[in-house]
Each structure stands twice: as structure tokens, then as C-alpha cells.
Scaffold this motif. Structure first.
Motif, PDB file in Angstrom:
ATOM      1  N   ILE A 372       0.854  -1.191   0.000  1.00  0.00           N
ATOM      2  CA  ILE A 372       0.000   0.000   0.000  1.00  0.00           C
ATOM      3  C   ILE A 372       0.891   1.243   0.000  1.00  0.00           C
ATOM      4  O   ILE A 372       1.708   1.440   0.904  1.00  0.00           O
ATOM      5  CB  ILE A 372      -0.971  -0.025   1.203  1.00  0.00           C
ATOM      6  CG1 ILE A 372      -1.898   1.168   1.175  1.00  0.00           C
ATOM      7  CG2 ILE A 372      -0.243  -0.151   2.525  1.00  0.00           C
ATOM      8  CD1 ILE A 372      -3.092   1.007   2.097  1.00  0.00           C
ATOM      9  N   CYS A 462     -10.579  -8.893  -4.177  1.00  0.00           N
ATOM     10  CA  CYS A 462     -10.267  -7.760  -5.048  1.00  0.00           C
ATOM     11  C   CYS A 462      -9.285  -8.167  -6.141  1.00  0.00           C
ATOM     12  O   CYS A 462      -8.526  -9.131  -5.984  1.00  0.00           O
ATOM     13  CB  CYS A 462      -9.663  -6.613  -4.217  1.00  0.00           C
ATOM     14  SG  CYS A 462     -10.735  -6.007  -2.895  1.00  0.00           S
ATOM     15  N   SER A 464      -6.599  -6.550  -7.142  1.00  0.00           N
ATOM     16  CA  SER A 464      -5.208  -6.192  -6.887  1.00  0.00           C
ATOM     17  C   SER A 464      -4.902  -6.296  -5.399  1.00  0.00           C
ATOM     18  O   SER A 464      -5.796  -6.208  -4.553  1.00  0.00           O
ATOM     19  CB  SER A 464      -4.905  -4.777  -7.379  1.00  0.00           C
ATOM     20  OG  SER A 464      -5.446  -3.803  -6.502  1.00  0.00           O
ATOM     21  N   THR A 466      -3.210  -4.164  -3.500  1.00  0.00           N
ATOM     22  CA  THR A 466      -3.446  -2.894  -2.808  1.00  0.00           C
ATOM     23  C   THR A 466      -4.925  -2.684  -2.515  1.00  0.00           C
ATOM     24  O   THR A 466      -5.301  -2.273  -1.412  1.00  0.00           O
ATOM     25  CB  THR A 466      -2.898  -1.729  -3.641  1.00  0.00           C
ATOM     26  OG1 THR A 466      -1.474  -1.872  -3.764  1.00  0.00           O
ATOM     27  CG2 THR A 466      -3.196  -0.390  -2.983  1.00  0.00           C
ATOM     28  N   GLU A 467      -5.788  -2.946  -3.504  1.00  0.00           N
ATOM     29  CA  GLU A 467      -7.236  -2.792  -3.291  1.00  0.00           C
ATOM     30  C   GLU A 467      -7.711  -3.697  -2.161  1.00  0.00           C
ATOM     31  O   GLU A 467      -8.568  -3.322  -1.352  1.00  0.00           O
ATOM     32  CB  GLU A 467      -7.989  -3.134  -4.580  1.00  0.00           C
ATOM     33  CG  GLU A 467      -7.859  -2.094  -5.679  1.00  0.00           C
ATOM     34  CD  GLU A 467      -8.578  -2.545  -6.939  1.00  0.00           C
ATOM     35  OE1 GLU A 467      -9.776  -2.247  -7.065  1.00  0.00           O
ATOM     36  OE2 GLU A 467      -7.946  -3.234  -7.776  1.00  0.00           O
ATOM     37  N   SER A 468      -7.155  -4.899  -2.107  1.00  0.00           N
ATOM     38  CA  SER A 468      -7.539  -5.849  -1.067  1.00  0.00           C
ATOM     39  C   SER A 468      -7.174  -5.325   0.316  1.00  0.00           C
ATOM     40  O   SER A 468      -7.982  -5.378   1.252  1.00  0.00           O
ATOM     41  CB  SER A 468      -6.844  -7.197  -1.323  1.00  0.00           C
ATOM     42  OG  SER A 468      -6.877  -8.016  -0.183  1.00  0.00           O
ATOM     43  N   LEU A 470      -6.647  -2.195   1.233  1.00  0.00           N
ATOM     44  CA  LEU A 470      -7.456  -1.012   1.546  1.00  0.00           C
ATOM     45  C   LEU A 470      -8.877  -1.407   1.960  1.00  0.00           C
ATOM     46  O   LEU A 470      -9.451  -0.829   2.904  1.00  0.00           O
ATOM     47  CB  LEU A 470      -7.503  -0.070   0.341  1.00  0.00           C
ATOM     48  CG  LEU A 470      -6.243   0.757   0.086  1.00  0.00           C
ATOM     49  CD1 LEU A 470      -6.340   1.485  -1.249  1.00  0.00           C
ATOM     50  CD2 LEU A 470      -6.014   1.758   1.219  1.00  0.00           C
ATOM     51  N   ALA A 471      -9.452  -2.385   1.254  1.00  0.00           N
ATOM     52  CA  ALA A 471     -10.818  -2.810   1.575  1.00  0.00           C
ATOM     53  C   ALA A 471     -10.891  -3.388   2.983  1.00  0.00           C
ATOM     54  O   ALA A 471     -11.805  -3.072   3.756  1.00  0.00           O
ATOM     55  CB  ALA A 471     -11.295  -3.837   0.548  1.00  0.00           C
ATOM     56  N   HIS A 490     -19.548  -6.389  -2.184  1.00  0.00           N
ATOM     57  CA  HIS A 490     -18.306  -7.119  -2.466  1.00  0.00           C
ATOM     58  C   HIS A 490     -18.538  -8.622  -2.463  1.00  0.00           C
ATOM     59  O   HIS A 490     -19.335  -9.135  -1.683  1.00  0.00           O
ATOM     60  CB  HIS A 490     -17.247  -6.799  -1.398  1.00  0.00           C
ATOM     61  CG  HIS A 490     -16.738  -5.398  -1.435  1.00  0.00           C
ATOM     62  ND1 HIS A 490     -15.690  -5.004  -2.235  1.00  0.00           N
ATOM     63  CD2 HIS A 490     -17.120  -4.285  -0.745  1.00  0.00           C
ATOM     64  CE1 HIS A 490     -15.443  -3.712  -2.040  1.00  0.00           C
ATOM     65  NE2 HIS A 490     -16.297  -3.257  -1.146  1.00  0.00           N
TER      66      HIS A 490
END
Length: 529
Positions: A372, A462, A464, A466-468, A470-471, A490
Motif C-alpha cells: 500500500i 479484489c 489487486s 493494494t485494493e484488497s 485497503l478494503a 463485495h
């Protein structure tokens, strides 16, 4: 030592005892009669690792240590600790776990041998708290009044996770005095040992080839093992002249209670009864367990004892300008890039991660496999571990997130009991409201009679990494701040399902990429590891 076995999927449902028997069967199939002459190291890799889930995907035996270049794993440490054993072993099996460390000292003239018939186990002096969560030996009386660093004794009886009352009643407790052990393993890491009493607790054990053959014949005759047995509780409790079949009916420490368990235990008891049970007492030794989140954080950050004894570092193969090797509770960073400007709180461990300059990690947290670079804050006492997944032929990502003190093993039998589950300091039903989810059977994977944080479908999938991350940070942040964040849009998985779908090759590629970037950035900055 002989070459390692070819990889084999050993069923988790059989427990470490069943996996031990299955491994013996694999030896027979691969080597035939040749394995009669082998000295074999058998390491239980760690099961589901629900108390330290950053080790769940690859197994506890591959837990990274803040030591060495490239970073050492528990496997390398185990091989180093046991390097002298094979030359003093008769053919047989040395059985050990993946989440403990045994350190000991003996005189130069003393040799630790595994050459007697039957079973031989190491014994470590420990306080009574340790005894309640481990195996405890009731030793036969010794004629020698002196307490040497190394003693060869015989065992009268073995207790598995006994109560304080059981330890005293069985005669397992020793009184600390002039001839008592030099070190005691301490059960409560937060407070010093205030008791003078001690017990001898287990770690690894050896069984000679004849004993291993006897167990293999039992396994082959059984056909299919349909219950979970324990290599320590179910094998060792059958040994010693004081052993009785009473333990076979005690299911208090069993993860899953199956109807066949008592019958199988009784068969093992009668099979092994009368087998010699030898004990190697290491009075100048220490036993460390790092199988829980609290132990992991303590030994890698705040407790200086193991760090000094093994030379553990606060920064191992990493780019990180913060932290200090000398400060108490300094964060531990393992094969990670922490950009300038980012901060990691005291008592936290970060492994295989890349955190950008506007990222903060709170105190006493575990961050594993995360990437991240945007502004983000990991709350104190949080656990986040990102996994690569194979979903419908595509690589996807999900990040487990919860509080480091959450009990992932605690389960309830019905939806009406969900109020007893706690997620990061809040009731689970309250968390569901914050996430916009409803309590239903579809919310959980696996058996609907065993509902837990482990089987709750709450972690977003997710495209990616990073998206994972952040989520799942938003999921955790919603609970910490009591502010709603909708999860129903989701696709979600439970930790149980994440492990079924794990993509180990992609996770290893990420770790290799992090290592290459560290080497590149370190060279550019003139930093030597």
C-alpha cells in the motif's frame, strides 16, 4: 539424515498424530525396507495456525525469522538446532513441532543421545503455567541428588495439558532449591515467575524404528483413520508404568470430537503399553513457543531474552530508516520496504510488505504480505495478512483483518449464539450491522454447527493486492470507529475459504519481488544488509 520426502498432502483432519502415521506410510511406499536404517526428522508443519494466521498459508515451519540473509525460516533454525543429533541417533524418527525453539547448554563431555529402545523425549524445566498448556513428565525417582545439566531418566507417566491439581497429585511438581534447574520457561510473558515450584515439560520426542514399525502396522490394519489424534497426547500418554487408559475418554483438549476417537485411543494405548519411555532432562535449557500472535509479538519485539540468545534483529533484510535495535519494544521489520516518512509503532511486526511514505502502523500489530503506497493507517493491535487466490482461473486477492487478541478458534453452534463472538473489541452482531450484513447461514462457510470468525464470509475479494488491503482496512476501521461501511456489494470469502483458494506461487513471487527491490534500493542507497 536421508533426503526429504517428496511433497505429500497429509490430511489435516487426522491431526498431527494421524499425519505422523501417514508420513510413515509414505516412507514405506517410497523407500520400502530401506527406511529401516534411516534417521528421520519429522516436523509437523502447523495445521490451520488459527492463533497465528500469517503462518496459515505456507505453514508454521516456513515462518520468517528476523535473522540471516536471505531471511531464515523456522526450518533453517530447526536444522541448525538439531545438527548434532543424527550422529548420536539409532535408526528411528525424531518428531518435533514447527512453532517452538529449544535452546540448551551441556558440558563439553556430555552428549545428547537418542539410542535407547522405545521412546525418548526431551524435558525442560518450566513453571506451572507452562505445564497447564503442554505435556508434563512424571519422572521415576533418581538416586542422584545432584542436578546436572544433562540427566538420563525414565518416565513413570505423561500428563497432557494437566491442571495444577493433577500436576501436584501425580507427583510431577518439583520444588526449586539448591539442586534445582538453572532456568525455567515462563508461562505468563507479562509477569515474572513468582513460584518456586516447577515441572518438566515436553518439546520433541524420538521413537526407535521398532516403535515406528509398530505404529505403522496399526495404521495399515486400521485402514482409514476417521478421527483426529495427537502425536503427543495420544502416543506419549500410553507410555510409562503409571499410564492408565483413563485419558482415552478425556476429550477436553480435542479440537473436534468424533465418535471413533475413544476406540482408536484405546487401541493405541494397548499397542504401546510397556514400551520403554526414556527422558533426557535438560536442566540448563529454555523452551520458547511462538505459535500465537501474542508470543510472536513478544519474542520478536519487547522481550530481549530470545532476541539476544539467537541474535534476532529489529530490521532483517529490509529498507527501513525508523526503529532502533536498542530501544525496548522496537518494531520488527522482516524483508519489507518501509518508505521514508512511514512509521511503524512499538511492538509491531511487519513482514513481506511494502508501505508507502504516508502509511502508519499502530502499536502491537502484525502486518504480512501487504502493499500500500497511498495514505493509510493500520490501527493499533490489528492483524492484516494478504493472500493471493486462484478464483475462476484468475489471480485475485483477499486480506484477513481483525484484532490481534481476537479468538478465531472460538465457535458457536447456532446463529442465535453469534452475540458471544467478538471482532476487534466489539460484538460480532454489532459489526455485521456496521458492515450492512445480516446474520444468516450463507454468511458462514463449512459446517453450520461451528460458526466462528474463521468461517465468517466478511473479507472482500479484489483484483489487486493494494485494493484488497485497503478494503480490509476499511472493514476494520468501520469497527474501530463505529462508522458504517457497506460490505454487501463485495464478493467475500472466509479465512477458511481463502486458504482453500490460496495461490502459493503468486505469494512467493511477491516475496521474491520484495527481496529484489530491497537489494536494488539498498545498492542504490549504498546500504549493505
Amino acid at each position: 539424515m536421508e533426503p526429504a520426502l517428496r511433497p505429500s498432502w497429509l490430511p489435516l483432519s487426522q491431526g498431527n498424530g494421524g499425519s505422523t502415521l501417514c508420513a510413515l506410510q509414505c516412507l514405506e511406499e517410497i523407500y520400502g525396507e530401506k527406511w529401516n536404517c534411516f534417521t528421520i526428522l519429522l516436523i509437523h508443519s502447523g495445521g490451520y495456525s488459527q492463533r497465528l494466521p500469517n503462518a496459515s498459508a505456507l505453514g508454521k515451519i516456513f515462518t520468517a525469522l528476523p535473522l540471516g540473509y536471505p531471511v531464515y525460516q523456522m526450518l533453517e533454525l530447526k536444522l541448525a538446532m538439531y545438527i548434532d543429533f543424527p550422529s548420536h541417533m539409532s535408526p528411528g524418527i525424531l518428531v518435533t513441532c514447527a512453532d517452538d525453539i529449544e535452546l540448551y547448554s551441556v558440558r563439553e563431555t556430555e552428549i545428547l543421545r537418542f539410542d535407547k529402545p522405545g521412546f525418548t523425549a526431551l524435558a525442560h524445566p518450566s513453571d506451572l503455567v507452562i505445564g497447564t498448556t503442554h505435556g508434563v513428565f512424571v519422572l521415576e525417582p533418581s538416586s542422584d541428588s545432584e542436578c546436572g545439566d544433562l540427566e538420563y531418566r525414565t518416565c513413570h507417566r505423561f500428563l497432557h495439558k494437566p491442571s495444577l491439581e493433577e500436576m501436584y497429585q501425580s507427583g510431577a511438581v518439583g520444588i526449586k532449591g539448591t539442586s534445582s534447574p538453572k532456568n525455567l520457561a515462563v508461562g505468563d510473558l507479562r509477569t515474572p515467575n513468582s513460584h518456586s515450584d516447577f515441572v518438566y515439560t515436553d518439546s520433541l520426542f524420538y521413537m526407535d524404528h521398532n516403535s515406528a514399525r509398530k505404529l505403522l502396522a496399526f495404521y495399515q490394519q486400521l485402514g482409514t483413520l476417521t478421527c483426529e489424534i495427537d502425536a503427543y497426547g495420544d502416543f506419549l500418554q500410553a507410555l510409562g508404568p503409571g499410564a492408565t487408559a483413563e485419558y482415552t475418554k478425556n476429550t477436553a483438549n480435542v479440537t473436534r470430537e468424533e465418535s471413533e476417537l475413544v476406540e482408536v485411543r484405546e487401541k493405541i494405548f494397548h499397542l504401546l503399553q510397556g514400551t520403554p519411555f526414556n527422558i533426557v532432562v535438560l536442566n540448563n535449557s529454555k523452551f520458547y513457543h511462538i505459535g500465537t500472535a501474542q508470543e510472536y509479538l513478544c519474542h520478536f519485539t519487547s522481550d530481549s531474552t530470545l532476541k539476544s540468545e539467537l541474535g534476532l534483529l529489529s530490521k532483517a533484510v529490509s529498507i527501513f530508516v525508523g526503529g532502533s535495535e536498542c530501544s525496548h519494544g522496537a518494531p520488527c521489520v522482516i524483508q519489507s520496504i518501509i518508505d521514508s516518512g512511514a512509521s511503524v509503532g512499538l511492538g509491531s511486526v511487519v513482514e513481506y510488505s511494502w508501505l508507502g511514505p504516508d502509511v502508519t502502523v499502530g502499536t502491537n500489530s502484525i502486518i504480512s504480505g501487504c502493499h500500500i503506497l497511498t495514505k493509510a493507517a493500520f490501527p493499533p493491535s490489528s492483524f492484516l495478512c494478504a493472500l493471493s487466490l486462484q478464483v475462476n482461473g484468475h489471480v485475485m486477492y483477499a486480506t484477513m483483518a481483525y484484532g490481534v487478541k481476537d479468538d478465531l478458534k472460538h465457535s458457536v453452534k447456532a446463529l442465535s449464539d453469534l452475540h458471544s463472538l467478538q471482532f476487534s473489541g466489539r460484538g460480532f452482531l454489532e459489526c455485521l450491522d456496521l458492515w450492512g450484513l445480516k446474520a444468516s447461514e450463507g454468511l458462514f462457510s463449512g459446517s453450520q454447527s461451528s460458526l466462528s470468525l474463521w468461517t465468517a464470509r466478511i473479507f472482500p475479494v479484489c483484483p489487486s493486492l493494494t485494493e484488497s488491503v485497503l478494503a480490509s482496512l476499511r472493514l476494520l476501521g468501520a469497527v474501530r470507529s463505529a462508522s458504517p461501511w457497506c460490505l454487501d456489494r463485495h464478493k467475500r470469502l472466509s479465512i477458511e475459504e481463502m486458504l482453500f483458494s490460496k495461490d502459493v506461487e503468486d505469494m512467493l513471487r511477491w516475496r521474491a519481488y520484495i527481496g529484489q527491490e530491497i537489494q536494488l534500493q539498498g545498492c542504490q542507497a549504498g546500504v549493505s544488509e
